[in-house]
Enzyme design. Structure first.
Site, PDB file in Angstrom:
ATOM      1  CB  ALA A   1     -40.212   5.776  10.593  1.00  0.00           C
ATOM      2  CB  ALA A   2     -35.953  10.081  10.045  1.00  0.00           C
ATOM      3  N   GLY A   3     -37.667   9.511   7.495  1.00  0.00           N
ATOM      4  CA  GLY A   3     -38.141   9.932   6.174  1.00  0.00           C
ATOM      5  C   GLY A   3     -39.659   9.855   6.067  1.00  0.00           C
ATOM      6  CG  ASP A   4     -41.735   6.201   6.498  1.00  0.00           C
ATOM      7  OD1 ASP A   4     -41.471   6.375   5.296  1.00  0.00           O
ATOM      8  OD2 ASP A   4     -41.672   5.094   7.063  1.00  0.00           O
TER       9      ASP A   4
HETATM   10  P1  ADP Z   1     -34.676   8.397   5.525  1.00  0.00           P
HETATM   11  O1  ADP Z   1     -35.245   7.983   6.852  1.00  0.00           O
HETATM   12  O2  ADP Z   1     -35.648   8.221   4.398  1.00  0.00           O
HETATM   13  O3  ADP Z   1     -33.318   7.838   5.233  1.00  0.00           O
HETATM   14  P2  ADP Z   1     -33.389  10.897   6.273  1.00  0.00           P
HETATM   15  O4  ADP Z   1     -32.469  10.092   7.122  1.00  0.00           O
HETATM   16  O5  ADP Z   1     -32.800  11.745   5.208  1.00  0.00           O
HETATM   17  O6  ADP Z   1     -34.524   9.993   5.601  1.00  0.00           O
HETATM   18  O7  ADP Z   1     -34.251  11.820   7.275  1.00  0.00           O
HETATM   19  C1  ADP Z   1     -35.368  12.557   6.848  1.00  0.00           C
HETATM   20  C2  ADP Z   1     -35.419  13.862   7.620  1.00  0.00           C
HETATM   21  O8  ADP Z   1     -35.451  13.566   9.024  1.00  0.00           O
HETATM   22  C3  ADP Z   1     -34.200  14.742   7.415  1.00  0.00           C
HETATM   23  O9  ADP Z   1     -34.384  15.571   6.277  1.00  0.00           O
HETATM   24  C4  ADP Z   1     -34.154  15.531   8.728  1.00  0.00           C
HETATM   25  O10 ADP Z   1     -35.027  16.637   8.647  1.00  0.00           O
HETATM   26  C5  ADP Z   1     -34.720  14.534   9.763  1.00  0.00           C
HETATM   27  N1  ADP Z   1     -33.612  13.848  10.467  1.00  0.00           N
HETATM   28  C6  ADP Z   1     -33.098  12.624  10.193  1.00  0.00           C
HETATM   29  N2  ADP Z   1     -32.090  12.330  11.034  1.00  0.00           N
HETATM   30  C7  ADP Z   1     -31.969  13.385  11.874  1.00  0.00           C
HETATM   31  C8  ADP Z   1     -31.111  13.708  12.983  1.00  0.00           C
HETATM   32  N3  ADP Z   1     -30.156  12.866  13.387  1.00  0.00           N
HETATM   33  N4  ADP Z   1     -31.296  14.893  13.616  1.00  0.00           N
HETATM   34  C9  ADP Z   1     -32.267  15.755  13.219  1.00  0.00           C
HETATM   35  N5  ADP Z   1     -33.099  15.517  12.186  1.00  0.00           N
HETATM   36  C10 ADP Z   1     -32.959  14.353  11.514  1.00  0.00           C
END
Ligand code: ADP
Length: 314
Positions: free
Chosen positions: A250-253
């Site tokens: 859920a990082a993207g969410d």
């Molecule tokens: P999704 O979950 O949709 O695949 P991402 O993986 O690109 O999306 O993550 C979305 C955002 O979360 C990134 O642009 C970044 O800002 C943050 N993020 C994700 N993973 C990390 C990480 N390992 N460390 C720091 N920030 C992160």
């Protein structure tokens, strides 16, 4: 001026099993640990936007099963308005079965259930709500025809749309001009552009290809590399914050929800994206989807503790 954010999308119950390894076909792995949590991209983004300070109205369909009341309570506790969360008699709430093995490898199966009962005619009846909104936030765990109805109505009303094309599914690209902000990760960008988005050059090329297809503003999220922003007069890479990631679910969410909250406050796109990077960086240091979502105060403290200069690519 309205600051109302309307999120239309999915709401799921997640059943998460964690074990030392994933089972082979037909095999049973014992000694797993079990967690039940609330998820679904729509609900996650609604919670993330509300905790980041937004005035959030969530539109979704859920079942009339025992999960429904707890799910609504979780949304309310996060500060999300649930007046438009419709309980569908005789249907099941969307559900995700998640099996996690070593190194975070996983099997995931999703049953959309009531999420697919959200139909275009219901969207058209939301016009009064959307007329009062400042931003509509959409993802792609609902029926394509419902998504297109949302984009059509928002366009007709002149309502800005943040569209997170996730998960990657066939999408009619002629709708891209009806988005205002298109947020995609590398694999979602690949599904739209038809080439691998795995180098900095490919990121720039993909962003340009999406602009060429009619998306007015592209936010290409790059996990631990941050996010690349592109529009007619902007090319900017916002680096991610360096954190110890334990669960990137859920990082993207969280990114999209926090971005929505910052955008309706009138923050310029690079500042809003940096705010969203901070929120999502905090979330990856914690386990789970909705339980990992930070509140406004935490995001602001994190930002002031991590003063960082953005790298501008023109
Ligand atoms: P999704 O979950 O949709 O695949 P991402 O993986 O690109 O999306 O993550 C979305 C955002 O979360 C990134 O642009 C970044 O800002 C943050 N993020 C994700 N993973 C990390 C990480 N390992 N460390 C720091 N920030 C992160």
């Amino acid at each position: 001026m309205s600051h109302k954010i309307v999120v239309i999308g999915s709401s799921n119950v997640d059943f998460i099993m964690k074990a030392a390894r994933l089972p082979d076909k037909g095999e049973t792995v014992a000694d797993a640990t079990f967690v039940q949590a609330f998820g679904g991209k729509g609900a996650n983004q609604a919670v993330a936007a509300a905790r980041a300070g937004g005035d959030v109205w969530f539109v979704a369909c859920i079942g009339d099963d025992p999960f429904a009341p707890a799910l609504q309570e979780a949304l309310l506790a996060a500060g999300v308005h649930v007046d438009y969360v419709f309980v569908r008699q005789g249907e099941t709430t969307g559900a995700a079965l998640v099996m996690i093995g070593e190194d975070g490898q996983n099997y995931i199966m999703v049953a959309p259930g009531a999420n697919y009962s959200l139909k275009p005619d219901m969207i058209r009846s939301l016009e009064p709500l959307l007329r009062e909104a400042a931003l509509l936030v959409l993802q792609y765990e609902i029926l394509p025809e419902t998504l297109y109805a949302c984009l059509d109505l928002a366009h007709a009303l002149g309502l800005p749309v943040l569209f997170n094309l996730a998960p990657a599914r066939p999408f009619d690209a002629s709708y891209l001009p009806k988005t205002t902000y298109l947020a995609v990760n590398e694999s979602e960008a690949q599904s739209l552009c038809g080439f691998a988005v795995d180098t900095p050059q490919a990121v720039e090329r993909a962003a340009q290809a999406l602009l060429d297809q009619g998306a007015p503003t592209v936010l290409l999220t790059l996990g631990a590399q941050g996010v690349y922003l592109a529009s007619a007069d902007l090319r900017q890479h916002i680096p991610a914050f360096e954190v110890e990631a334990v669960d990137t679910t859920a990082a993207g969410d969280v990114f999209c929800g926090a971005l929505a909250a910052a955008l309706v406050e009138g923050q310029p796109l690079p500042a809003a994206a940096r705010f969203a990077c901070a929120a999502s960086a905090i979330s990856v240091t914690r386990l789970g989807a909705q339980p990992s979502v930070p509140v406004r105060e935490e995001i602001e403290q994190f930002l002031s503790a991590h003063q960082k200069i953005c790298c501008v690519i023109v």
